[in-house]
Design a protein around this motif. Sequence first.
Motif, PDB file in Angstrom:
ATOM      1  N   ASP A   9       0.829  -1.215   0.000  1.00 35.52           N
ATOM      2  CA  ASP A   9       0.000   0.000   0.000  1.00 35.52           C
ATOM      3  C   ASP A   9       0.861   1.261   0.000  1.00 35.52           C
ATOM      4  O   ASP A   9       0.588   2.216  -0.729  1.00 35.52           O
ATOM      5  CB  ASP A   9      -0.913   0.030   1.233  1.00 35.52           C
ATOM      6  CG  ASP A   9      -2.007  -1.022   1.196  1.00 35.52           C
ATOM      7  OD1 ASP A   9      -2.395  -1.446   0.086  1.00 35.52           O
ATOM      8  OD2 ASP A   9      -2.473  -1.413   2.278  1.00 35.52           O
ATOM      9  N   ILE A  10       1.906   1.260   0.802  1.00 37.35           N
ATOM     10  CA  ILE A  10       2.807   2.413   0.856  1.00 37.35           C
ATOM     11  C   ILE A  10       3.513   2.590  -0.480  1.00 37.35           C
ATOM     12  O   ILE A  10       3.607   3.704  -1.009  1.00 37.35           O
ATOM     13  CB  ILE A  10       3.818   2.259   2.013  1.00 37.35           C
ATOM     14  CG1 ILE A  10       3.098   2.378   3.359  1.00 37.35           C
ATOM     15  CG2 ILE A  10       4.935   3.295   1.897  1.00 37.35           C
ATOM     16  CD1 ILE A  10       3.944   1.987   4.553  1.00 37.35           C
ATOM     17  N   GLN A  11       3.980   1.504  -1.057  1.00 36.98           N
ATOM     18  CA  GLN A  11       4.662   1.591  -2.348  1.00 36.98           C
ATOM     19  C   GLN A  11       3.725   2.083  -3.439  1.00 36.98           C
ATOM     20  O   GLN A  11       4.126   2.855  -4.311  1.00 36.98           O
ATOM     21  CB  GLN A  11       5.264   0.229  -2.736  1.00 36.98           C
ATOM     22  CG  GLN A  11       6.186   0.322  -3.929  1.00 36.98           C
ATOM     23  CD  GLN A  11       7.355   1.264  -3.693  1.00 36.98           C
ATOM     24  OE1 GLN A  11       8.062   1.159  -2.699  1.00 36.98           O
ATOM     25  NE2 GLN A  11       7.562   2.206  -4.603  1.00 36.98           N
ATOM     26  N   CYS A  12       2.470   1.668  -3.384  1.00 38.90           N
ATOM     27  CA  CYS A  12       1.470   2.140  -4.353  1.00 38.90           C
ATOM     28  C   CYS A  12       1.367   3.659  -4.317  1.00 38.90           C
ATOM     29  O   CYS A  12       1.330   4.318  -5.355  1.00 38.90           O
ATOM     30  CB  CYS A  12       0.121   1.496  -4.032  1.00 38.90           C
ATOM     31  SG  CYS A  12      -1.250   2.149  -4.991  1.00 38.90           S
ATOM     32  N   ILE A  13       1.333   4.220  -3.119  1.00 42.99           N
ATOM     33  CA  ILE A  13       1.240   5.677  -2.977  1.00 42.99           C
ATOM     34  C   ILE A  13       2.524   6.340  -3.462  1.00 42.99           C
ATOM     35  O   ILE A  13       2.478   7.343  -4.192  1.00 42.99           O
ATOM     36  CB  ILE A  13       0.919   6.051  -1.518  1.00 42.99           C
ATOM     37  CG1 ILE A  13      -0.483   5.555  -1.159  1.00 42.99           C
ATOM     38  CG2 ILE A  13       1.046   7.557  -1.301  1.00 42.99           C
ATOM     39  CD1 ILE A  13      -0.825   5.628   0.314  1.00 42.99           C
ATOM     40  N   LEU A  14       3.662   5.782  -3.093  1.00 39.26           N
ATOM     41  CA  LEU A  14       4.933   6.345  -3.552  1.00 39.26           C
ATOM     42  C   LEU A  14       5.035   6.315  -5.074  1.00 39.26           C
ATOM     43  O   LEU A  14       5.576   7.246  -5.687  1.00 39.26           O
ATOM     44  CB  LEU A  14       6.106   5.585  -2.921  1.00 39.26           C
ATOM     45  CG  LEU A  14       6.317   5.816  -1.429  1.00 39.26           C
ATOM     46  CD1 LEU A  14       7.333   4.824  -0.872  1.00 39.26           C
ATOM     47  CD2 LEU A  14       6.742   7.248  -1.149  1.00 39.26           C
ATOM     48  N   ASP A  15       4.492   5.279  -5.702  1.00 36.69           N
ATOM     49  CA  ASP A  15       4.526   5.159  -7.165  1.00 36.69           C
ATOM     50  C   ASP A  15       3.599   6.160  -7.848  1.00 36.69           C
ATOM     51  O   ASP A  15       3.891   6.631  -8.942  1.00 36.69           O
ATOM     52  CB  ASP A  15       4.116   3.751  -7.597  1.00 36.69           C
ATOM     53  CG  ASP A  15       5.132   2.686  -7.245  1.00 36.69           C
ATOM     54  OD1 ASP A  15       6.287   3.046  -6.910  1.00 36.69           O
ATOM     55  OD2 ASP A  15       4.767   1.498  -7.273  1.00 36.69           O
ATOM     56  N   ARG A  16       2.465   6.472  -7.210  1.00 35.39           N
ATOM     57  CA  ARG A  16       1.429   7.268  -7.880  1.00 35.39           C
ATOM     58  C   ARG A  16       1.378   8.738  -7.487  1.00 35.39           C
ATOM     59  O   ARG A  16       0.777   9.535  -8.195  1.00 35.39           O
ATOM     60  CB  ARG A  16       0.060   6.652  -7.603  1.00 35.39           C
ATOM     61  CG  ARG A  16      -0.105   5.285  -8.210  1.00 35.39           C
ATOM     62  CD  ARG A  16      -1.455   4.732  -7.885  1.00 35.39           C
ATOM     63  NE  ARG A  16      -1.608   3.395  -8.439  1.00 35.39           N
ATOM     64  CZ  ARG A  16      -2.675   2.663  -8.255  1.00 35.39           C
ATOM     65  NH1 ARG A  16      -3.678   3.126  -7.534  1.00 35.39           N
ATOM     66  NH2 ARG A  16      -2.750   1.467  -8.781  1.00 35.39           N
ATOM     67  N   ASP A  17       1.949   9.093  -6.357  1.00 37.07           N
ATOM     68  CA  ASP A  17       1.852  10.471  -5.875  1.00 37.07           C
ATOM     69  C   ASP A  17       3.229  11.120  -5.873  1.00 37.07           C
ATOM     70  O   ASP A  17       4.075  10.797  -5.036  1.00 37.07           O
ATOM     71  CB  ASP A  17       1.258  10.504  -4.464  1.00 37.07           C
ATOM     72  CG  ASP A  17       1.008  11.913  -3.964  1.00 37.07           C
ATOM     73  OD1 ASP A  17       1.331  12.879  -4.691  1.00 37.07           O
ATOM     74  OD2 ASP A  17       0.481  12.054  -2.852  1.00 37.07           O
ATOM     75  N   PRO A  18       3.469  12.044  -6.793  1.00 35.36           N
ATOM     76  CA  PRO A  18       4.782  12.684  -6.846  1.00 35.36           C
ATOM     77  C   PRO A  18       5.099  13.516  -5.604  1.00 35.36           C
ATOM     78  O   PRO A  18       6.265  13.808  -5.338  1.00 35.36           O
ATOM     79  CB  PRO A  18       4.719  13.564  -8.097  1.00 35.36           C
ATOM     80  CG  PRO A  18       3.278  13.687  -8.427  1.00 35.36           C
ATOM     81  CD  PRO A  18       2.575  12.501  -7.838  1.00 35.36           C
TER      82      PRO A  18
END
Length: 93
Positions: A9-18
């Motif tokens: 979940d954290i990686q998903c946010i890091l990938d999608r939110d600059p």
Amino acid sequence: MLFRRLRSDIQCILDRDPAARNAWEVLTCYPGLHAVVLHRLAHACWTRGFKWLGRFISHFTRWFTGIEIHPGAKIGERVFFDHAMGTVVGETA
């Protein structure tokens, strides 16, 4: 399993939110992540027959994050709620 999913979940946010700079910031400052994590707990209660507890966790989550997700709703992996104040996800979504 729990920590693997949280890392995902954290990686998903890091990938999608600059604007997301690091995992600690996401873990501590992203209400969308908090809503999803707490929803998983509420959903686990709901599906195991602890309906009131699931609803209570969901109610607390709404107060804490501004995001309302019914404990019976099924949320998939790698969901990202960004700027989600006032978002409602019903049981049949």
